[in-house]
Design an enzyme around this catalytic site. Structure first.
Site, PDB file in Angstrom:
ATOM      1  N   ARG A 112       0.778  -1.283   0.015  1.00 53.55           N
ATOM      2  CA  ARG A 112       0.132   0.011  -0.007  1.00 53.55           C
ATOM      3  C   ARG A 112       0.825   1.450   0.194  1.00 53.55           C
ATOM      4  O   ARG A 112       0.361   2.416   0.396  1.00 53.55           O
ATOM      5  CB  ARG A 112      -0.978   0.203   1.199  1.00 53.55           C
ATOM      6  N   GLU A 176       8.678  19.318 -24.585  1.00 49.40           N
ATOM      7  CA  GLU A 176       8.092  19.776 -23.182  1.00 49.40           C
ATOM      8  C   GLU A 176       8.622  20.834 -22.656  1.00 49.40           C
ATOM      9  O   GLU A 176       7.993  21.696 -22.056  1.00 49.40           O
ATOM     10  CB  GLU A 176       8.244  18.415 -22.519  1.00 49.40           C
ATOM     11  N   LYS A 218       6.958  22.631 -13.938  1.00 49.72           N
ATOM     12  CA  LYS A 218       6.004  21.789 -13.550  1.00 49.72           C
ATOM     13  C   LYS A 218       5.731  21.912 -11.871  1.00 49.72           C
ATOM     14  O   LYS A 218       4.696  21.463 -11.578  1.00 49.72           O
ATOM     15  CB  LYS A 218       6.592  20.368 -14.197  1.00 49.72           C
ATOM     16  N   HIS A 243      -2.449  13.700 -28.135  1.00 46.37           N
ATOM     17  CA  HIS A 243      -2.793  12.345 -27.653  1.00 46.37           C
ATOM     18  C   HIS A 243      -3.317  11.600 -28.957  1.00 46.37           C
ATOM     19  O   HIS A 243      -3.064  10.488 -29.285  1.00 46.37           O
ATOM     20  CB  HIS A 243      -3.656  12.320 -26.576  1.00 46.37           C
ATOM     21  N   HIS A 255       6.078  10.952 -28.263  1.00 44.74           N
ATOM     22  CA  HIS A 255       5.112  11.580 -27.362  1.00 44.74           C
ATOM     23  C   HIS A 255       5.263  13.187 -27.662  1.00 44.74           C
ATOM     24  O   HIS A 255       4.358  14.017 -28.030  1.00 44.74           O
ATOM     25  CB  HIS A 255       5.138  11.423 -26.010  1.00 44.74           C
TER      26      HIS A 255
HETATM   27  N1  LIG Z   1       4.012  10.274 -15.034  1.00 46.52           N
HETATM   28  C1  LIG Z   1       3.900  11.263 -15.887  1.00 46.52           C
HETATM   29  O1  LIG Z   1       3.509  12.411 -15.328  1.00 46.52           O
HETATM   30  C2  LIG Z   1       4.280  11.406 -17.189  1.00 46.52           C
HETATM   31  C3  LIG Z   1       4.278  12.547 -17.821  1.00 46.52           C
HETATM   32  C4  LIG Z   1       4.871  12.420 -19.358  1.00 46.52           C
HETATM   33  C5  LIG Z   1       5.028  11.004 -19.773  1.00 46.52           C
HETATM   34  N2  LIG Z   1       5.013  10.162 -19.168  1.00 46.52           N
HETATM   35  C6  LIG Z   1       5.452   8.500 -19.509  1.00 46.52           C
HETATM   36  O2  LIG Z   1       6.710   8.656 -19.900  1.00 46.52           O
HETATM   37  C7  LIG Z   1       6.905   7.947 -21.068  1.00 46.52           C
HETATM   38  C8  LIG Z   1       7.693   8.410 -22.073  1.00 46.52           C
HETATM   39  O3  LIG Z   1       9.070   8.686 -21.563  1.00 46.52           O
HETATM   40  P1  LIG Z   1      10.207   8.647 -22.157  1.00 46.52           P
HETATM   41  O4  LIG Z   1      10.023   9.742 -23.383  1.00 46.52           O
HETATM   42  O5  LIG Z   1      11.413   9.005 -21.320  1.00 46.52           O
HETATM   43  O6  LIG Z   1      10.381   7.475 -23.061  1.00 46.52           O
HETATM   44  P2  LIG Z   1      11.045   6.035 -22.436  1.00 46.52           P
HETATM   45  O7  LIG Z   1      10.905   5.702 -21.184  1.00 46.52           O
HETATM   46  O8  LIG Z   1      10.599   4.828 -23.529  1.00 46.52           O
HETATM   47  O9  LIG Z   1      12.419   5.921 -23.072  1.00 46.52           O
HETATM   48  C9  LIG Z   1      12.669   6.462 -24.536  1.00 46.52           C
HETATM   49  C10 LIG Z   1      14.059   5.564 -25.130  1.00 46.52           C
HETATM   50  O10 LIG Z   1      15.138   6.168 -24.339  1.00 46.52           O
HETATM   51  C11 LIG Z   1      15.920   5.018 -24.156  1.00 46.52           C
HETATM   52  N3  LIG Z   1      16.908   5.697 -22.928  1.00 46.52           N
HETATM   53  C12 LIG Z   1      16.653   6.002 -21.628  1.00 46.52           C
HETATM   54  N4  LIG Z   1      17.622   6.903 -21.090  1.00 46.52           N
HETATM   55  C13 LIG Z   1      18.633   6.695 -21.992  1.00 46.52           C
HETATM   56  C14 LIG Z   1      19.991   7.312 -22.086  1.00 46.52           C
HETATM   57  N5  LIG Z   1      20.271   7.946 -20.944  1.00 46.52           N
HETATM   58  N6  LIG Z   1      20.831   7.092 -23.263  1.00 46.52           N
HETATM   59  C15 LIG Z   1      20.288   6.459 -24.080  1.00 46.52           C
HETATM   60  N7  LIG Z   1      18.830   5.815 -24.125  1.00 46.52           N
HETATM   61  C16 LIG Z   1      18.081   5.998 -23.299  1.00 46.52           C
HETATM   62  C17 LIG Z   1      15.079   4.069 -23.452  1.00 46.52           C
HETATM   63  O11 LIG Z   1      15.721   2.719 -23.390  1.00 46.52           O
HETATM   64  C18 LIG Z   1      13.949   4.046 -24.625  1.00 46.52           C
HETATM   65  O12 LIG Z   1      14.374   3.199 -25.521  1.00 46.52           O
HETATM   66  C19 LIG Z   1       5.763   7.401 -21.503  1.00 46.52           C
HETATM   67  O13 LIG Z   1       5.302   6.133 -20.968  1.00 46.52           O
HETATM   68  C20 LIG Z   1       4.621   8.170 -20.864  1.00 46.52           C
HETATM   69  O14 LIG Z   1       3.321   7.948 -20.553  1.00 46.52           O
HETATM   70  C21 LIG Z   1       4.751  10.049 -17.688  1.00 46.52           C
END
Ligand SMILES: NC(=O)c1ccc[n+]([C@@H]2O[C@H](COP(=O)([O-])OP(=O)(O)OC[C@H]3O[C@@H](n4cnc5c(N)ncnc54)[C@H](O)[C@@H]3O)[C@@H](O)[C@H]2O)c1
Length: 355
Positions: A112, A176, A218, A243, A255
């Site tokens: 939890r 972003e 943020k 989206h 995204h």
């Molecule tokens: N919780 C929230 O408020 C919130 C807000 C925005 C997005 N998100 C979520 O975040 C996700 C997207 O995040 P993202 O864009 O980071 O994508 P991701 O986590 O899929 O990472 C993108 C790619 O980058 C690679 N990677 C990560 N770190 C690296 C590094 N230092 N060097 C080389 N490669 C690296 C990963 O292996 C992956 O292939 C989505 O699931 C989205 O829903 C959440």
């Protein structure tokens, strides 16, 4: 090193411009067990984490969106059970937004709710996903359908991670950052003036400044509206259309790329409805293009996709009832809402972003 406080259901620090490993080790002190969750794809990027007093366990999940599943959450719960994790132990998510969302969700649900720390390694993770306490997983049918609000103990941002990030992922994160510039901190837009994607990537000091400013935006917004009732909606700038096209593209658009096109769409809408001047649209187009972000839809989008996109915007989780609401920027830093705009106007804005 600079820290930004997020005061949501509980306060925590986002440590910016910080070497992650020594800080993590100091935050691990006094813990009995620590679980580090990361993706298999990033194994070589993450060194061994030693601790003076904690037993450290490493759990790996598949990369990207496929890792953020109920099946993987279940596997992680089983690992925590096998390794005897209790209420006072700690979970650490090191990775992109997909990993920190999953790690945070497992932390929210295990016994939890246990403490967790987010260490974002993508730009999108640093300026967005890891800040704000939203955690979650995807279902087979849709993204982010299951989740919990569960603030971390701390977020550690070390821009050194970004050296290995692809240009495409860096640019997606910049979408972003640019969003934060338009909705609140116009200085971000000024800092980016005259830059290209390559010159931003090469300039660590500028990157750190952009990350810090975006984190402040943020943090400020979520501190005032943790559970997303009103102010937090402004972070959704460009996301309603974003989206819809992200999903219609079968997630071939990142995204951030979908949000870039979404911001152009909504800036077009703002100009068409007389809420903003043409300069605003032009500044969106030039800034996003300089950062190698798309300003129009991919080639396979045509007029015939419109009705599906409109339907999908109506069921977007930010819609109220089936009334579509858009966050509109009148000028950088000045936002308002546009509710239930005329469908003909929406269609006109769509035509402006067609390839
Ligand atoms: N919780 C929230 O408020 C919130 C807000 C925005 C997005 N998100 C979520 O975040 C996700 C997207 O995040 P993202 O864009 O980071 O994508 P991701 O986590 O899929 O990472 C993108 C790619 O980058 C690679 N990677 C990560 N770190 C690296 C590094 N230092 N060097 C080389 N490669 C690296 C990963 O292996 C992956 O292939 C989505 O699931 C989205 O829903 C959440």
């Amino acid at each position: 090193m600079r820290s930004v406080e997020v005061s949501a259901e509980r306060s925590y620090q986002v440590h910016c411009d910080q070497e992650w490993l020594p800080l993590l080790q100091s935050l691990m002190r006094g813990r009995n067990k620590v679980a580090i969750i990361s993706s298999e794809a990033n194994r070589s990027l993450i060194p061994e984490v030693n601790s003076v007093d904690a037993q450290v366990y490493r759990y790996e999940v598949p990369d990207g969106e496929s890792g953020k599943s109920a099946a993987n959450a279940h596997l992680l719960w089983e690992n925590l059970h096998r390794d005897g994790f209790t209420r006072t132990d700690l979970i650490v998510g090191i990775g992109g937004g997909a990993v920190t969302d999953l790690a945070g969700f497992v932390a929210a649900s295990w016994l939890r709710g246990v403490d967790w720390i987010a260490i974002p390694t993508t730009l999108a993770g640093m300026v967005d996903a890891a800040i704000g306490g939203k955690t979650g997983i995807n279902t087979d049918k849709a993204k982010n359908l299951v989740g919990a609000f569960h603030s971390p103990q701390a977020v550690i941002i070390d821009s050194a991670w970004l050296q290995s990030l692809t240009k495409r992922d860096f640019a997606a994160g910049l979408a972003e950052v640019i969003k934060c510039g338009f909705i609140r901190d116009a200085q971000i837009l000024t800092l980016l003036q005259g830059h290209t994607l390559e010159s931003v990537i090469a300039d660590k000091e500028l990157t750190d400044e952009l990350i810090l400013r975006s984190v402040i935006v943020k943090a400020d917004v979520v501190s005032n509206d943790f559970k997303e009732s009103d102010v937090r909606e402004t972070l959704n700038y460009g996301h309603t259309f974003g989206h819809a096209i992200e999903s219609a593209s079968g997630y071939s658009l990142r995204h951030g790329e979908a949000v870039a096109i979404g911001m152009i769409f909504v800036a077009e809408l703002a100009v068409l409805s007389g809420m903003a001047a043409g300069d605003l649209l032009q500044s969106h187009r030039s800034l996003l293009a300089a950062m190698h972000l798309p300003t129009s839809l991919p080639a396979h989008f045509t007029d015939s996709e419109w009705s599906q996109l409109l339907a999908s915007m109506r069921i977007d989780k930010k819609a109220r009832g089936d009334v579509i609401r858009f966050v509109i920027v009148k000028e950088p830093g000045l936002v308002t809402r546009l509710e239930a705009p005329d469908e003909a106007l929406l269609k006109l804005a769509y035509e402006k972003v067609l390839p």
